[in-house]
Design an enzyme around this catalytic site. Sequence first.
Site, PDB file in Angstrom:
ATOM      1  N   ARG A 140      34.401  45.526  28.677  1.00  0.00           N
ATOM      2  CA  ARG A 140      33.687  46.606  29.374  1.00  0.00           C
ATOM      3  C   ARG A 140      34.599  47.805  29.606  1.00  0.00           C
ATOM      4  NH1 ARG A 140      32.488  43.825  34.548  1.00  0.00           N
ATOM      5  NH2 ARG A 140      31.759  45.889  35.210  1.00  0.00           N
ATOM      6  N   HIS A 191      36.320  39.632  50.478  1.00  0.00           N
ATOM      7  CA  HIS A 191      36.604  40.468  49.313  1.00  0.00           C
ATOM      8  C   HIS A 191      36.361  41.926  49.680  1.00  0.00           C
ATOM      9  CE1 HIS A 191      36.910  41.779  45.133  1.00  0.00           C
ATOM     10  NE2 HIS A 191      35.880  42.568  45.394  1.00  0.00           N
ATOM     11  N   ASP A 249      35.041  36.121  32.753  1.00  0.00           N
ATOM     12  CA  ASP A 249      35.086  37.422  33.428  1.00  0.00           C
ATOM     13  C   ASP A 249      36.265  38.249  32.927  1.00  0.00           C
ATOM     14  OD1 ASP A 249      34.348  39.347  35.571  1.00  0.00           O
ATOM     15  OD2 ASP A 249      36.328  38.784  36.324  1.00  0.00           O
ATOM     16  N   LYS A 292      34.149  35.203  40.730  1.00  0.00           N
ATOM     17  CA  LYS A 292      35.507  34.862  41.178  1.00  0.00           C
ATOM     18  C   LYS A 292      35.476  34.213  42.562  1.00  0.00           C
ATOM     19  CE  LYS A 292      37.318  39.029  40.169  1.00  0.00           C
ATOM     20  NZ  LYS A 292      36.611  39.709  39.077  1.00  0.00           N
ATOM     21  N   SER A 327      30.761  39.895  38.226  1.00  0.00           N
ATOM     22  CA  SER A 327      32.212  39.741  38.099  1.00  0.00           C
ATOM     23  C   SER A 327      32.830  39.345  39.435  1.00  0.00           C
ATOM     24  CB  SER A 327      32.823  41.050  37.596  1.00  0.00           C
ATOM     25  OG  SER A 327      34.234  40.997  37.620  1.00  0.00           O
TER      26      SER A 327
END
Length: 434
Positions: free
Chosen positions: A168, A82, A161, A187, A183
């Site tokens: 948010r 990521h 999420d 995932k 968050s």
Amino acid sequence: MRTVDLIWKKREGGELTAAEIHFLIQGFVDGTIPDYQMSAWCMAVYFQGMTFEECTALTLEMAHSGAVVDLSAIPGIKVDKHSTGGVGDKTSLVLLPMVAAAGVPVAKMSGRGLGHTGGTLDKLESLPGVSTALNRDAFLAQVSRIGIALAGQTGNLVPADKKLYGLRDVTATVESIPLIASSIVSKKLAAGADAVVLDVKFGDGAFMSQYDKAVELARTMVEIGKRAGRRFIAVLSDMNQPLGNAIGNSLEVAEAIATLQNQGPADLTELCSILGGYMIWLGEKADGPEQGKELALEMLRSGKAFAKFREMVAAQGGAPESLDHPERLAAAPFIQEVVFPGEGWVERVDCRALGLTAMTLGAGRARLDDVIRPEVGLTLKVKVGDRLTPQSVLGEVHAASPDVAARAAREVLNAIHLASKPVAKQPLIAAVIS
């Protein structure tokens, strides 16, 4: 249990239990807790923070709020990656084939671009015919068959999420490290990988511009991952200048192809080999990250990484022969060279400004429903520390019209700041947190 009591408890700096966090997330997802109460709780978290125990409980609740991908039928250790996003970051297009070619299965779910950073799916779809809309069965079957798949999120992954981020985004609580970390990690957990390498970027072109905040985010994500029973490693990489030379979808794909042929920019090759080294090590195909890095580079030099990319493109509907002629990818109707009038050493590059310029050309989205133009963007051939002389060519603007190109060229010039004496080049990797 009452929601107002949990808001009060967090507002006063208290630590919520796993049962209390379960109550909040479940109630928010099923609609029994209204947006205004969840907004108040997010603001309390923003100011009071969360402990690692709270972050882990929140992450697990979000990860299991919907479907969870089961990769256990695929042999081997599955390793995911990521990136927190940056300008010119086409890393996944190069890195994943390197790792898969080394024998580590990669099942990667990516996202779209929004704002000044590009999205991997948008870039991959610049290739004719390539589809990233794989259903879960097709996604798993492809990884089992060829060891790699790169697609959008399938099914009902982490609905908590999605709903919480939407809240948010409109309540000024996005910049909360516990909420950001939960968050991202939720995932990754829902996507089913056994281990994850995080590319946490800092600097002007990054989501997290301050280095100390990027370190805090990296440490938080690695700790949550460990507490959730997965192996997480975070690499902190500099995003004070674009990665590679290209900014824009087709341009970045062409640069990724060149890199897979071992002819890419030095910084992109370096980052991919370092991240690949950690992924290959976590996948137990190397005895350590340095050996993993050497194996990743061997995948480039031998052509095996490029062959794996071709295999993935073909599996997802693309024509692999198109990779042999990247110059035939979608091209902008107008290309303007950017020439620098001054003299000196590049001291700073306004990376965020360049990302925004590419976005206004059509290479990115200001809103989720904006349409991407794959052919437009920028190339920037200079790095911090380079010496410029009058009439040095900085790069090119690829635009839809001469007027748009001229405006963008001026913005590129304004993004380059010079010093009158030599400037030291900065290291690409600042730290590794494991």
